[in-house]
Motif scaffolding. Sequence first.
Motif, short mmCIF file in Angstrom:
data_model
loop_
_atom_site.label_atom_id
_atom_site.label_comp_id
_atom_site.label_asym_id
_atom_site.label_seq_id
_atom_site.Cartn_x
_atom_site.Cartn_y
_atom_site.Cartn_z
N PRO A 271 53.29 45.68 79.71
CA PRO A 271 52.15 45.69 81.63
C PRO A 271 50.78 45.92 80.84
N ASP A 272 50.26 46.83 80.39
CA ASP A 272 49.20 47.14 79.98
C ASP A 272 48.36 45.50 79.73
N LEU A 273 48.87 44.77 79.30
CA LEU A 273 48.14 43.24 79.24
C LEU A 273 48.57 41.83 80.36
N LEU A 274 49.40 42.60 80.87
CA LEU A 274 49.57 41.65 82.30
C LEU A 274 48.19 42.14 83.44
N GLU A 275 48.76 43.26 82.99
CA GLU A 275 47.14 43.83 84.09
C GLU A 275 45.74 43.68 83.45
#
Length: 443
Positions: A259-263
């Motif tokens: 989630p953080d990486l794709l955000e």
Amino acid sequence: MVATLLYNTLLLLAYAIFRLVALFSGRARSFLKSRQQGLASLQQWLASYAADAPRPLWLHAASVGELDQALAVAREFSRKAPEHPVIISVFSLSARTASQPGIALVFYMPLDLPWRWSALVRRMRPLAFVTMTWDLFPNLLRAMKAQRRPAFLASAALNADNWRLRPTMRPLFRPFYAGFQKIHAVNEQHAAHFRLLTDAARVQVSGDARYDQVLFKIENASLKRDLEQTLRWLARGTPPWILASTYAPCEERILPGLPDLLERHRRFQVWIFPHKVDEPRLAEISLRLEQLHIPYQSLSALLQGRRPPRKPRVVLMDRLGLLAAAYRFACFCYVGGGFHQRVHNTAEPAACAIPVLSGPRIDYSPIAQDLARAGALLACDDGHQLLQAAERWMKQPREAKLAGARGKAFLEAERGSAARFVTAELQPLLPGRPSATAGKRRL
């Protein structure tokens, strides 16, 4: 003689114990049944094969990777001698015996029992028996030698820590390796290991035929029209990071950080290709994604016309047979297995000029080790390091592209192993061709 006696004593003892275990173990029963089926398939094929027909070439593959090597040799041999049929035996149940184009028979290798082979070899009269990588069948090799049929070990590889190379074990294995007329190793490092087990003159380097098969598969990979259109739609403007051949240990390390990486990198998406595509595994991955609040879409749903207003950032690929063709859409990939067993097929993405991330366990994959040395694969110790490497390639796509190009260049440089082996060993055995053994034995 001592080595053969010891081998057969241990083999028959293990066989008796295994038959007892099979009374209680479904897996053991399946293995024994596959050996019986393999023997029956071979006998049935021989019964329909004319005694005066061109002699068959017999190739053997331990598992899926070795089957790729065998298919590359088969294809090259058939170009030179299309009148000679090719049969392939496999050992592992993971290597299915489905029919292969141009192959007369694919069957499970019967057990190497001491009474098994004399009549079969006499009836078959094989042009040669070729086993790939490391598989060894002492009783079969003894029957081949007794009936003056050549046997070879091709694309041979044996790691330095293999127990066969221990000083106490070498004397026991040397008589068995003497059953091979020649051993063709994948590289000089592995050739040196085999020279500890047989006469140095029997060992030479000709490369790994798996590279030939991987390049052939990638160059001929295709998708049905609906699949092609769907993947192109997904990849347009949002290049995917492919998670290939994943297991639960892979997902445990990677998915929590998604989630953080794709955000942070909204241009990218993730395609997940599980190693097994069955209901329990798909349900397991779906539950994990939902628990981590990661929105996703399955490929099946997209193919059924249920395309969301916005393209999904994560796609669960719940169809088989897509991965080789899907690599050409990716910017980089992760190949599973390296966090708990051994890394899986890293050659396919390299053939597409796609750089690879993996877990640390690449020691038993010569291809992965070669790609790491070439700078086309990064073996990561944990999930945090892996996600950092993925982010670096997201930030620096040119670096990823250069790494992928190094992998493709390495594979191209290795192309031709199957042709070298066929030209050196099998072509001279064809009727009317000069043989390296002419004057020494009559084949």
